[in-house]
Enzyme design. Structure first.
Site, PDB file in Angstrom:
ATOM      1  N   LYS A   1      32.939  43.036  30.201  1.00  0.00           N
ATOM      2  CA  LYS A   1      33.130  44.191  31.090  1.00  0.00           C
ATOM      3  C   LYS A   1      33.967  45.231  30.364  1.00  0.00           C
ATOM      4  CE  LYS A   1      33.384  44.187  35.549  1.00  0.00           C
ATOM      5  NZ  LYS A   1      33.692  43.925  36.938  1.00  0.00           N
TER       6      LYS A   1
ATOM      7  N   GLY B   1      24.950  45.368  34.306  1.00  0.00           N
ATOM      8  CA  GLY B   1      25.186  46.064  35.560  1.00  0.00           C
ATOM      9  C   GLY B   1      26.379  46.996  35.425  1.00  0.00           C
TER      10      GLY B   1
ATOM     11  N   ASP C   1      37.755  42.714  47.637  1.00  0.00           N
ATOM     12  CA  ASP C   1      36.508  43.447  47.402  1.00  0.00           C
ATOM     13  C   ASP C   1      35.326  42.476  47.377  1.00  0.00           C
ATOM     14  OD1 ASP C   1      35.042  45.719  47.055  1.00  0.00           O
ATOM     15  OD2 ASP C   1      35.328  45.815  44.887  1.00  0.00           O
TER      16      ASP C   1
END
Ligand SMILES: *[C@@H]1O[C@H](CO)[C@@H](O)[C@H](O)[C@H]1NC(C)=O
Ligand SMILES: *[C@@H]1O[C@H](CO)[C@@H](O)[C@H](O)[C@H]1NC(C)=O
Ligand SMILES: *[C@@H]1O[C@H](CO)[C@@H](O)[C@H](O)[C@H]1NC(C)=O
Ligand SMILES: *[C@@H]1O[C@H](CO)[C@@H](O)[C@H](O)[C@H]1NC(C)=O
Ligand SMILES: *[C@@H]1O[C@H](CO)[C@@H](O)[C@H](O)[C@H]1NC(C)=O
Ligand SMILES: *[C@@H]1O[C@H](CO)[C@@H](O)[C@H](O)[C@H]1NC(C)=O
Length: 934
Positions: A609, A588, A710
């Site tokens: 990541k 993603g 977030d």
């Protein structure tokens, strides 16, 4: 002859009349009547002195009534206390009912036994004037709640007081000690509703048999069992089923002790050898406490109740010594009375495992002890000096008293000592200049003695400074040296620039008088702004000593040096496991970069990541490292674990545990496209609870919360069992400029932002609560927070959902049509809808804390009895027992590579203090090892 006969007859009649007119006859008739004239006693003679089980004195006064165990029914007459010669009164084991009459004035009564009846109450004057009383048995009567009347104190010859199961309430009576009842040998107050501690007046009592077990009030008896230490006559002690806490005392003096039942309490600390060594022991019950140290090794002759695993012993085998680190830590917490909160989670023989709250290690060496804000009472243990690898010792915000032990200056690697916000007094020992010492907010620091208790000069008995010579150090000498270390302290402050120095100078100038230490505390901001808040405190306290100190709060400056070393993974490894960051491996793309799937040789999956270049500026490098160091230590069942990181040129990579089912948004919003089944309501509920728990944990990490900022379904990841974990926490702080990045990302995340955050950028835990409320609404409706495919007035989920809540029909319509709606589900959804409404309230102060959501959701989820797999962690395919360095070694071995750097060579030297400051307040290291918040 006839007259002589008559005379005799008259005399006999007179005599017999005189006899039957015994002053107690009337009362005894009343007694007989109220016992329903029991035939089994054969009480028919007019003279009660001739009755079975009744005895009289020479002057026809009734002295003994012993009618126990006779199946008697009825009650006792109210005039019973007219039997003023009565010495023994026994009616135990009958079915007598009604209120007990007053026995007031029965000054000859020695024994009264009323046990095992159905008396409904005991009057408060019952014991008045009973000065000969020796043995009282009241057990097992359903009295209305009562307290032992103070008037019993007149019975100074009391030997037995037994009132088990009589609904005694209130605190433990203070007068059962040796001063009032020097002859008391048996005190049985089990199975009542007593609460609070056993008072110190009890100590030294000659009691042999003590039953206080099984108090039924919600509070129960609590506090310490130190009172046992001086009760040297004890043979039998039953304290089980209470809330007694703290360590066991020295049992050396209890040489008669046979039976000791302590099970089902909250006792902590080691089982003393003085107990194990008692040769008189017959039976010992210790199950279900939090006793620590080595498993005690009692003699085979002792009947032992010590169920394995029901205490916190280091190893299961009796008598086997603990790891020295365990012993050292126990020695350290001894001086704060072995707090339950540690005894509860300090399990096993390795203090470096994550359950050891407050302890952080490096390579099996304890490097950080962080007891910030743990409510500790007691003194600072000189035994901290035995933890020779200790680098940071944080004891701030407790109730510690006493002095700072000079032994601490021997710790070779110590860099931070924070004892701020306690009740420490006395001179501060001289530490190396490399040690940053924070003593702020201790009223009497620098004074030579604690404030006198009652104007007296001596310490009160038992005060922590008793018998230690540490207070006698020369104040003057240390002052001079302390001044020296002030200069060191000021040097360390240079990074804060002229501003600080000016403040410091001004303060000194303005006050002409001698001052107590002004305390300079630097509060690192949470917000990522580079401002540093400086407080100067303590100026109004006149310590009477002309010493001056500056204290730098323990910033996180060394965190990345100390803790990060092992988390570094080389880029080569990451390239290999992600197939050189191939497109096929992309899981993603998020706000900060692209996430790749990686697979190790043993099949273990990880998520890598790769931060977008530009997201991280070169300037943020040090901050990045210290943040990462913090994040890698945050462990919770419902937070996605950061396993390591890599810095290489411009590359910044983070390595996470792999979550096979991907994001919650897949399942909520894209299930059709992805060919997934829509989530059932029970699953949604469980996910909401998981998220709430993860966020609650983040919020409770340190005195300054860790705020996610977030939260949204794309940041909630699911495991194979659909257990949810929160991802990406802490990353906002990695952006070069917090505010700017919020602005740029506002569009994507807009629907989740709390109004005050969106408008002013003001950050509090309540912004996460707001976002959580929005997520709940999404779980209910299956709609996105912001969906532009809807008409203008319903694009925003929050206002739309609020409108739909107004009536039942529209509410039903708002629910995701894929959810099967039965009555039970509907009621569960309504509760969650209400919670969602509270969480997304406009005003932050109107939103509940996360713990509220956890409570609401867990009560709902419980109704559904979710099946808990034995160890869900197994399902993620990660061996949690293997540390990352171990895992890396494994890969390394498999790959035959050597480019993995486990050392800290990437990490800069110590001169990056300034850039590291705006990250974390002291005390944060606490979170490193906090227990999973389940
Ligand atoms: C007390 O009374 C209850 C019912 O009122 C009865 O069940 C119980 O057996 C009685 N107990 C005694 C010890 O007589
Ligand atoms: C003991 O219980 C009382 C309530 O009965 C409570 O106020 C007190 O704080 C407790 N003390 C300890 C040491 O747990
Ligand atoms: C026991 O007695 C000794 C000597 O009388 C005293 O110093 C000590 O404080 C007592 N211990 C407790 C727990 O009361
Ligand atoms: C201790 O317990 C044993 C076993 O139950 C019992 O025989 C003995 O009488 C008890 N001792 C005392 C002092 O109560
Ligand atoms: C204490 O332990 C002994 C031996 O296991 C057991 O027989 C007894 O029932 C226990 N007592 C309590 C109060 O648990
Ligand atoms: C502690 O650190 C030293 C040197 O840093 C190392 O040799 C040792 O193996 C570490 N672990 C333990 C348990 O002492």
């Amino acid at each position: 002859m006839a007259s002589r006969m008559l005379l005799f007859a008259v005399f006999s009649v007179l005599a017999s009349v005189g006899h039957s007119q015994s002053p107690d006859a009337a009362v005894m008739q009343d007694l007989k009547k109220s016992l329903n004239s029991p035939t089994q006693l054969g009480w028919v003679d007019p003279d009660p002195c001739k009755w079975k089980a009744v005895q009289c004195s020479g002057d026809n006064r009734v002295t003994r009534i012993q009618i126990g165990n006779q199946n008697l029914e009825g009650s006792l007459p109210s005039n019973l206390n007219k039997l003023t010669s009565l010495q023994v009164f026994e009616v135990m084991k009958n079915q007598l009912t009604g209120p007990l009459p007053s026995f007031a004035g029965l000054s000859s009564l020695q024994t009264v036994s009323l046990s095992n009846n159905n008396f409904s109450s005991i009057p408060s004057d019952f014991f008045d004037g009973m000065n000969s009383l020796q043995d009282v048995y009241l057990d097992y009567n359903p009295f209305a709640s009562w307290v032992v009347p103070e008037s019993i104190k007149g019975a100074s010859t009391l030997r037995t007081f037994s009132a088990t199961g009589t609904n005694l309430v209130g605190v433990f009576p203070g007068f059962f000690g040796p001063d009032t009842f020097p002859s008391l040998v048996s005190l049985h107050l089990a199975l009542n509703y007593l609460e609070g501690p056993v008072p110190p007046t009890f100590s030294g009592s000659a009691i042999q048999s003590l039953w206080l077990n099984g108090q039924k009030s919600s509070a129960r008896l609590n506090g310490s069992v130190d009172f046992l230490q001086n009760m040297t006559q004890l043979t039998q002690v039953w304290l089980h089923g209470n809330f007694f806490s703290g360590p066991l005392p020295d049992f050396t003096g209890l040489t008669q002790l046979q039976n000791l039942s302590l099970r089902d309490n909250s006792l902590t600390g080691p089982v003393p050898d003085s107990l194990v060594g008692l040769t008189s022991l017959v039976m010992v019950n210790l199950t279900n406490n939090k006793l620590q140290g080595k498993t005690p090794s009692f003699s085979d002759k002792v009947l032992l109740d010590m169920r394995a695993g029901s205490n916190s012993f280091c190893l299961p085998d009796p008598g086997v010594k603990c790891d020295p680190r365990v012993d050292t830590l126990l020695n350290v917490v001894k001086d704060v009375n072995y707090p339950f909160q540690f005894a509860e989670v300090w399990i096993g023989n390795d203090p470096c495992t994550s359950s050891w709250k407050g302890i952080t290690c490096n390579n099996g060496n304890i490097t950080v002890v962080n007891f910030h804000g743990k409510g500790l009472r007691g003194t600072i243990s000189p035994n901290f000096s035995q933890i020779t690898t200790l680098q940071r010792l944080i004891l701030s915000k407790n109730f510690l008293t006493g002095v700072i032990p000079t032994e601490l200056t021997n710790l070779p690697d110590l860099t931070v000592l924070d004892v701020s916000d306690n009740q420490i007094y006395g001179p501060v020992p001289i530490f190396k200049s490399s040690v940053s010492v924070n003593t702020s907010a201790n009223l009497n620091i620098g004074k030579n003695a604690p404030p006198p208790p009652q104007g007296g000069s001596g310490n009160s008995p038992g005060s922590p400074s008793d018998g230690d010579g540490r207070l006698n150090g020369s104040g003057k000498k240390s002052t001079g040296l302390v001044l020296g270390s002030v200069i060191g302290g000021v040097c360390a402050l240079v990074f804060a620039g002229a501003l600080l120095f000016c403040l410091y100078r001004t303060k000194r100038k303005r006050s002409g008088k001698v001052q107590s230490p002004p305390t300079v505390v630097i509060h690192p901001r949470d917000s990522g702004e580079d401002a540093v808040k400086i407080t100067i405190a303590g100026s109004s306290i006149n310590g009477g000593m002309s010493e001056t100190r500056s204290h730098v709060s323990s910033g996180p400056t060394d965190i990345h040096i100390v803790e990060a070393g092992n988390m570094v993974i080389s880029i080569q490894v990451l390239k290999n496991v992600t197939n050189n960051f191939s497109e096929q491996n992309i899981l993603g793309r998020g706000g900060f970069g692209t996430v790749y799937k990686g697979e190790l040789h043993d099949g273990t999956k990880i998520a890598v990541k790769r931060m977008e270049s530009g997201v991280m500026s070169e300037k943020g490098l040090d901050e990045f490292k210290s943040e990462i160091a913090v994040l890698t230590k945050v462990r919770h069942r419902h937070l996605v674990e950061l396993l390591g990181y890599c810095l290489d040129g411009n590359e910044r990579l983070l390595v996470y545990e792999y979550m096979p089912q991907g994001t919650l948004s897949r399942f909520l919003f894209n299930w059709k496209e992805e060919g997934l089944k829509p989530l059932e309501w029970t699953k949604r509920l469980a996910i909401a609870l998981d998220v709430a728990r993860g966020v609650e944990y983040l919020h409770g990490l340190a005195q300054q919360s860790f705020i996610h900022r977030d939260l949204k379904p794309s940041n909630i990841l699911l495991g194979d069992d659909m257990k949810a974990k929160v991802a990406d926490f802490g990353l906002v702080r990695l952006a070069p400029d917090g505010k700017a990045s919020i602005a740029t990302r506002l569009a994507g995340t807009f629907g989740y932002l709390a109004p005050e955050y969106a408008v002013t950028g003001r950050v509090s835990t309540k912004i996460d609560v707001f976002s959580f409320g929005v997520i709940l609404m999404e779980l209910i409706t299956g709609r996105k927070a912001l969906d532009e495919s809807f008409p203008d007035d319903s694009q925003h989920l929050v206002p739309w959902f609020r409108r739909m809540l107004i009536n039942k029909d529209s509410f039903r319509k708002s629910i995701d049509p894929t959810i099967d709606l039965d009555e039970e589900t509907l009621s569960s959804i309504s509760t969650v809808a209400e919670l969602a409404g509270h969480c997304s309230a406009r005003e932050p102060q109107q939103r509940p804390d996360m713990s509220h959501s956890v409570n609401v959701l867990s009560s709902l989820a419980e109704l559904w009895k979710p099946s808990e797999p034995a160890d869900p962690d197994d399902l993620y395919g990660i061996d949690y027992d293997m540390t990352l360095p171990q895992a890396v070694k494994k890969w390394q071995a498999l790959e035959g590579m050597t480019s993995i750097d486990g050392s800290s060579s990437y990490l800069g030297s110590n001169d990056n203090t300034q850039t590291s400051i705006p990250t974390r307040p002291s005390g944060f290291a606490d979170s490193f090892t906090s227990a999973d918040g389940r």
